[in-house]
Design an enzyme around this catalytic site. Structure first.
Site, PDB file in Angstrom:
ATOM      1  N   GLY A  45       0.895  -1.251  -0.070  1.00 37.91           N
ATOM      2  CA  GLY A  45      -0.044  -0.034  -0.061  1.00 37.91           C
ATOM      3  C   GLY A  45       0.784   1.067  -0.160  1.00 37.91           C
ATOM      4  N   GLN A  50       2.705   9.737   1.289  1.00 41.30           N
ATOM      5  CA  GLN A  50       4.204   9.124   1.165  1.00 41.30           C
ATOM      6  C   GLN A  50       4.927   9.617  -0.104  1.00 41.30           C
ATOM      7  OE1 GLN A  50       2.250   5.164   2.146  1.00 41.30           O
ATOM      8  NE2 GLN A  50       4.039   5.286   3.167  1.00 41.30           N
ATOM      9  N   CYS A 107       5.428   0.303   7.388  1.00 34.19           N
ATOM     10  CA  CYS A 107       4.934   1.174   6.816  1.00 34.19           C
ATOM     11  C   CYS A 107       6.314   1.912   5.809  1.00 34.19           C
ATOM     12  CB  CYS A 107       4.854   2.445   7.525  1.00 34.19           C
ATOM     13  SG  CYS A 107       4.145   3.927   6.695  1.00 34.19           S
ATOM     14  N   LEU A 108       6.022   1.854   4.368  1.00 32.28           N
ATOM     15  CA  LEU A 108       7.185   2.286   3.793  1.00 32.28           C
ATOM     16  C   LEU A 108       7.878   3.748   4.238  1.00 32.28           C
ATOM     17  CD1 LEU A 108       5.861   1.287   0.235  1.00 32.28           C
ATOM     18  CD2 LEU A 108       7.281   0.324   1.416  1.00 32.28           C
ATOM     19  N   HIS A 149      -4.928   1.106   7.194  1.00 33.51           N
ATOM     20  CA  HIS A 149      -3.430   1.917   7.336  1.00 33.51           C
ATOM     21  C   HIS A 149      -3.686   3.139   6.514  1.00 33.51           C
ATOM     22  CE1 HIS A 149       1.004   1.832   8.090  1.00 33.51           C
ATOM     23  NE2 HIS A 149       0.643   2.364   6.837  1.00 33.51           N
ATOM     24  N   GLU A 150      -3.762   2.816   4.993  1.00 33.24           N
ATOM     25  CA  GLU A 150      -3.695   3.722   3.882  1.00 33.24           C
ATOM     26  C   GLU A 150      -4.582   4.960   4.191  1.00 33.24           C
ATOM     27  OE1 GLU A 150      -1.021   3.626   2.316  1.00 33.24           O
ATOM     28  OE2 GLU A 150      -0.539   1.528   3.082  1.00 33.24           O
ATOM     29  N   HIS A 153      -3.291   7.417   6.510  1.00 32.93           N
ATOM     30  CA  HIS A 153      -2.421   8.365   5.866  1.00 32.93           C
ATOM     31  C   HIS A 153      -3.127   9.488   5.355  1.00 32.93           C
ATOM     32  CE1 HIS A 153       1.502   6.503   6.255  1.00 32.93           C
ATOM     33  NE2 HIS A 153       1.092   5.516   5.786  1.00 32.93           N
TER      34      HIS A 153
END
Ligand code: ZN
Length: 189
Positions: A45, A50, A107-108, A149-150, A153
């Site tokens: 994701g 991000q 998380c990236l 989660h996304e 963001h």
């Protein structure tokens, strides 16, 4: 084009996304670039924040996570997850529900940092597709977790905000170091 992913400490991660008013050629390119960036980083994701863009836009593909099952329902019936991926959510609205479920998350924007996070097990989603279609679906398992989660963001919320106090305290030295490194790199530009 692979875009740079911003890390914890970058102000974009705390910005609430602006509503996407129309899917322009520029937005289509951003979606393609975000998908390419997510796959290159072996992520499942990636939110617009991000890559430094505060928009209500995120891309998801859980097909690579074969060890953690997902469920998907459309019109109340089980649907084929593979055929539904990659998933592009534009202006999504969520209704998380069900029993709390605890599972590992990364998380990236937090390289190498993982923690158990508790979220409602299921989520109902209303969203717009890149084709401008308004669709609804329900997700469980990993897909539910990734969607929640996304979409966090998109509201400037990070998984560290969902950690228990003790889990976050254990990670605090790593979090502080990452935040400081990000801020120092921003200052040096
Ligand atoms: Zn993330």
């Amino acid at each position: 084009m692979i875009l740079p992913i911003v890390n914890y400490g970058h102000p974009a991660l705390r910005q609430k996304g602006a509503r996407v008013e129309s899917v322009t050629a520029e937005l289509r390119q951003l979606i393609d670039d975000m998908l390419e960036t997510m796959y290159a980083a072996a992520g499942i994701g990636l939110a617009a924040q991000q890559v430094g863009r505060a928009l209500e836009l995120t891309v998801i593909d859980v097909r690579a996570a074969t060890d953690r099952p997902s469920t998907l329902e459309r019109d109340g019936k089980p649907a084929d997850i593979g055929a539904f991926m990659p998933l592009v959510l534009i202006n999504p609205a969520l209704r998380p529900h069900g029993e709390p479920d605890t599972g590992p998350e990364g998380c990236l924007s937090f390289p190498g940092i993982y923690a158990d996070i508790t979220r409602p097990a299921r989520v109902d989603v209303v969203t717009t597709t890149p084709g401008g279609e308004r669709i609804e679906f329900s997700a469980g398992g990993l897909l539910s977790r990734v969607v929640q989660h996304e979409v966090d963001h998109l509201n400037g919320i990070l998984f560290i905000d969902r950690m228990t106090r003790s889990v976050k305290a254990g990670l605090q030295p790593e979090l502080d170091a990452l935040q400081q490194a990000t801020k120092a790199a921003l200052k040096a530009r």
